[in-house]
Scaffold this motif. Structure first.
Motif, PDB file in Angstrom:
ATOM      1  N   ALA A 152       0.840  -1.204   0.000  1.00  0.00           N
ATOM      2  CA  ALA A 152       0.000   0.000   0.000  1.00  0.00           C
ATOM      3  C   ALA A 152       0.873   1.250   0.000  1.00  0.00           C
ATOM      4  N   GLY A 153       1.953   1.216   0.777  1.00  0.00           N
ATOM      5  CA  GLY A 153       2.877   2.343   0.823  1.00  0.00           C
ATOM      6  C   GLY A 153       3.529   2.598  -0.530  1.00  0.00           C
ATOM      7  N   PHE A 154       3.988   1.532  -1.176  1.00  0.00           N
ATOM      8  CA  PHE A 154       4.599   1.664  -2.502  1.00  0.00           C
ATOM      9  C   PHE A 154       3.607   2.262  -3.499  1.00  0.00           C
ATOM     10  N   ALA A 155       2.348   1.813  -3.437  1.00  0.00           N
ATOM     11  CA  ALA A 155       1.335   2.299  -4.381  1.00  0.00           C
ATOM     12  C   ALA A 155       1.014   3.772  -4.141  1.00  0.00           C
ATOM     13  N   VAL A 156       0.724   4.114  -2.882  1.00  0.00           N
ATOM     14  CA  VAL A 156       0.326   5.490  -2.549  1.00  0.00           C
ATOM     15  C   VAL A 156       1.468   6.463  -2.811  1.00  0.00           C
ATOM     16  N   LEU A 157       2.659   6.136  -2.314  1.00  0.00           N
ATOM     17  CA  LEU A 157       3.790   7.053  -2.480  1.00  0.00           C
ATOM     18  C   LEU A 157       4.299   7.087  -3.912  1.00  0.00           C
ATOM     19  N   GLY A 158       4.076   5.986  -4.649  1.00  0.00           N
ATOM     20  CA  GLY A 158       4.422   5.989  -6.069  1.00  0.00           C
ATOM     21  C   GLY A 158       3.616   7.031  -6.822  1.00  0.00           C
ATOM     22  N   VAL A 159       2.313   7.122  -6.492  1.00  0.00           N
ATOM     23  CA  VAL A 159       1.438   8.120  -7.124  1.00  0.00           C
ATOM     24  C   VAL A 159       1.873   9.530  -6.730  1.00  0.00           C
ATOM     25  N   VAL A 160       2.125   9.727  -5.420  1.00  0.00           N
ATOM     26  CA  VAL A 160       2.506  11.059  -4.926  1.00  0.00           C
ATOM     27  C   VAL A 160       3.812  11.538  -5.561  1.00  0.00           C
ATOM     28  N   MET A 161       4.820  10.676  -5.566  1.00  0.00           N
ATOM     29  CA  MET A 161       6.129  11.092  -6.084  1.00  0.00           C
ATOM     30  C   MET A 161       6.148  11.200  -7.607  1.00  0.00           C
ATOM     31  N   SER A 162       5.236  10.501  -8.269  1.00  0.00           N
ATOM     32  CA  SER A 162       5.152  10.654  -9.729  1.00  0.00           C
ATOM     33  C   SER A 162       4.693  12.064 -10.090  1.00  0.00           C
ATOM     34  N   VAL A 163       3.909  12.678  -9.196  1.00  0.00           N
ATOM     35  CA  VAL A 163       3.487  14.071  -9.395  1.00  0.00           C
ATOM     36  C   VAL A 163       4.701  14.989  -9.339  1.00  0.00           C
ATOM     37  N   ALA A 164       5.552  14.778  -8.320  1.00  0.00           N
ATOM     38  CA  ALA A 164       6.771  15.596  -8.180  1.00  0.00           C
ATOM     39  C   ALA A 164       7.711  15.384  -9.362  1.00  0.00           C
ATOM     40  N   ASP A 165       7.785  14.162  -9.847  1.00  0.00           N
ATOM     41  CA  ASP A 165       8.694  13.843 -10.954  1.00  0.00           C
ATOM     42  C   ASP A 165       8.216  14.441 -12.276  1.00  0.00           C
ATOM     43  N   SER A 166       6.922  14.703 -12.379  1.00  0.00           N
ATOM     44  CA  SER A 166       6.365  15.205 -13.648  1.00  0.00           C
ATOM     45  C   SER A 166       6.455  16.724 -13.774  1.00  0.00           C
ATOM     46  N   LEU A 167       6.877  17.413 -12.723  1.00  0.00           N
ATOM     47  CA  LEU A 167       6.879  18.875 -12.733  1.00  0.00           C
ATOM     48  C   LEU A 167       8.148  19.444 -13.374  1.00  0.00           C
ATOM     49  N   PRO A 168       8.045  20.641 -13.974  1.00  0.00           N
ATOM     50  CA  PRO A 168       9.246  21.336 -14.460  1.00  0.00           C
ATOM     51  C   PRO A 168       9.933  22.030 -13.281  1.00  0.00           C
ATOM     52  N   TYR A 169      11.249  22.015 -13.265  1.00  0.00           N
ATOM     53  CA  TYR A 169      11.999  22.613 -12.163  1.00  0.00           C
ATOM     54  C   TYR A 169      12.775  23.835 -12.641  1.00  0.00           C
ATOM     55  N   CYS A 170      12.577  24.946 -11.923  1.00  0.00           N
ATOM     56  CA  CYS A 170      13.206  26.213 -12.290  1.00  0.00           C
ATOM     57  C   CYS A 170      14.527  26.430 -11.577  1.00  0.00           C
ATOM     58  N   GLN A 171      14.629  25.917 -10.376  1.00  0.00           N
ATOM     59  CA  GLN A 171      15.812  26.215  -9.578  1.00  0.00           C
ATOM     60  C   GLN A 171      16.370  24.936  -8.960  1.00  0.00           C
ATOM     61  N   PRO A 172      17.680  24.831  -8.876  1.00  0.00           N
ATOM     62  CA  PRO A 172      18.293  23.613  -8.348  1.00  0.00           C
ATOM     63  C   PRO A 172      18.536  23.671  -6.831  1.00  0.00           C
ATOM     64  N   PHE A 173      17.703  24.453  -6.115  1.00  0.00           N
ATOM     65  CA  PHE A 173      17.935  24.633  -4.687  1.00  0.00           C
ATOM     66  C   PHE A 173      16.837  23.985  -3.851  1.00  0.00           C
ATOM     67  N   ILE A 174      17.252  23.202  -2.854  1.00  0.00           N
ATOM     68  CA  ILE A 174      16.342  22.627  -1.865  1.00  0.00           C
ATOM     69  C   ILE A 174      16.521  23.445  -0.587  1.00  0.00           C
ATOM     70  N   ARG A 175      15.478  24.154  -0.166  1.00  0.00           N
ATOM     71  CA  ARG A 175      15.584  25.046   0.994  1.00  0.00           C
ATOM     72  C   ARG A 175      15.491  24.298   2.315  1.00  0.00           C
ATOM     73  N   TYR A 176      15.125  23.043   2.261  1.00  0.00           N
ATOM     74  CA  TYR A 176      15.017  22.237   3.478  1.00  0.00           C
ATOM     75  C   TYR A 176      16.330  21.482   3.697  1.00  0.00           C
ATOM     76  N   VAL A 177      16.340  20.600   4.712  1.00  0.00           N
ATOM     77  CA  VAL A 177      17.604  19.953   5.100  1.00  0.00           C
ATOM     78  C   VAL A 177      17.825  18.603   4.428  1.00  0.00           C
ATOM     79  N   PHE A 178      16.842  18.113   3.721  1.00  0.00           N
ATOM     80  CA  PHE A 178      16.991  16.907   2.908  1.00  0.00           C
ATOM     81  C   PHE A 178      15.854  16.860   1.900  1.00  0.00           C
ATOM     82  N   CYS A 179      15.892  15.881   1.026  1.00  0.00           N
ATOM     83  CA  CYS A 179      14.887  15.783  -0.037  1.00  0.00           C
ATOM     84  C   CYS A 179      13.592  15.174   0.487  1.00  0.00           C
ATOM     85  N   ASP A 180      12.504  15.890   0.321  1.00  0.00           N
ATOM     86  CA  ASP A 180      11.177  15.327   0.560  1.00  0.00           C
ATOM     87  C   ASP A 180      10.205  15.971  -0.426  1.00  0.00           C
ATOM     88  N   TYR A 181       8.951  15.569  -0.369  1.00  0.00           N
ATOM     89  CA  TYR A 181       7.967  16.041  -1.346  1.00  0.00           C
ATOM     90  C   TYR A 181       7.820  17.561  -1.294  1.00  0.00           C
TER      91      TYR A 181
END
Length: 323
Positions: A152-181
């Motif tokens: 269930a976790g793989f299915a749900v998070l697969g859908v969520v992260m596919s949204v993040a993967d489909s977006l265009p990225y303007c800046q290469p900066f992560i303002r937080y302390v590690f990678c998350d959604y």
């Protein structure tokens, strides 16, 4: 033309900037490294003890094993990034590494919540239906439930992260302390608000659904324990329930505090958000193995046997050498 190239998803790596404003970065990095080392050590000990002792191949210990695996994965995805940024001063994370780490981090968060729910249900059945417990809760059923939660976790998070993967990225900066959604969405060339609806709904479910449900099971357990006449059994049940409650609150409390502060209009600074994020990510995996190792009689006894056996073996070798 340059702006068009900038708005397409051509970001090959991200730079973690969440720690840039801190002065004592090495000290914080050392604390995180120490915490992460203790997490690996504690959860590794629990896994080794349970896996190598056939007497502990029981439903409750299978659930503890599952929690240990989740804790190692959960803390590794964020801990290794923070350690590399703070101590090795490697702030760059490749795009696909960042996406993968974010997926595994949220998968760990999801499966940890499910693991705590399964453990609460296990204790509920054990105390409410003691005579039928072994027929209801079997190793195969527990293992099946664990597999279902992971799928269930793989299915749900697969859908969520596919949204993040489909977006265009303007800046290469992560303002937080590690990678998350959240950090990925805020780095994208889009209005972030619409993309937070689904994750917010998913994060609300544990706090308004699973957390109250788990508390209700422990309320029933407290009532059942109160009716026990055998003091030894009562003491053992109370000890077991307390250990589970410590683990439960260490996981949910940072999330509830963060959510409540946001809902009542308290504006958290980026530093405060990052601090809550670090605590929520590293404290539960640190507390869990300590609680189950110290408060679970069988694991504590097995660990003592291993340590004493080593000491006895060392003394025997020493005496043979002297003779």
């Amino acid at each position: 033309m340059a702006s068009e190239n900038y708005t397409v998803k051509n970001v090959e790596s991200f730079i973690i900037t969440g720690f840039d404003h801190l002065q004592n970065q090495k000290f914080l990095g050392f604390l995180i490294l120490l915490t992460y080392t203790l997490i690996l050590l504690g959860n590794g000990i629990n896994l080794c003890i349970i896996l190598t002792d056939r007497h502990l191949h029981k439903p409750m210990y299978i659930l503890i094993c599952n929690l240990a695996v989740v804790d190692i994965m959960f803390s590794s995805t964020c801990g290794t990034t923070m350690i590399s940024v703070l101590l090795a001063e490697i702030k760059t994370v490749s795009y696909y590494s960042c996406i993968s780490r974010a997926f595994l981090y949220h998968l760990g968060d999801f499966t940890e919540c499910m693991a705590l729910t399964l453990m609460a249900i296990d204790r509920f059945i054990a105390i409410t239906f003691p005579l039928r417990y072994h027929s209801i809760v079997t190793n195969s059923r527990v293992f099946l439930l664990i597999v279902i939660t992971w799928l269930a976790g793989f299915a749900v998070l697969g859908v969520v992260m596919s949204v993040a993967d489909s977006l265009p990225y303007c800046q290469p900066f992560i303002r937080y302390v590690f990678c998350d959604y959240a950090s990925l969405i805020r780095a994208a060339c889009v209005n972030p608000e619409p993309y937070f609806f689904m994750p917010v709904m998913l994060s609300l479910w544990p706090m308004v659904g699973q957390f109250p449900f788990i508390l209700c099971t422990y309320a029933v357990l407290a009532y059942s324990v109160g009716k026990l006449t055998n003091n030894a059994s009562k003491k053992q049940m109370i000890s077991t329930c307390l250990s589970h409650l410590i683990v439960l609150f260490s996981f949910f409390l940072p999330k509830i505090v963060s959510s409540l502060l946001t809902r009542i209009g308290v504006v958290l600074t980026l530093t405060e958000r990052n601090a809550i994020l670090i605590v929520a990510s590293l404290v539960p995996p640190l507390i869990n193995p300590a609680v189950y190792c110290i408060r679970t009689k069988e694991i504590r006894k097995r660990l003592a046997d291993v340590l004493l056996h080593k000491k006895v073996g060392t003394k025997k070798i020493g005496s043979l050498g002297l003779s």
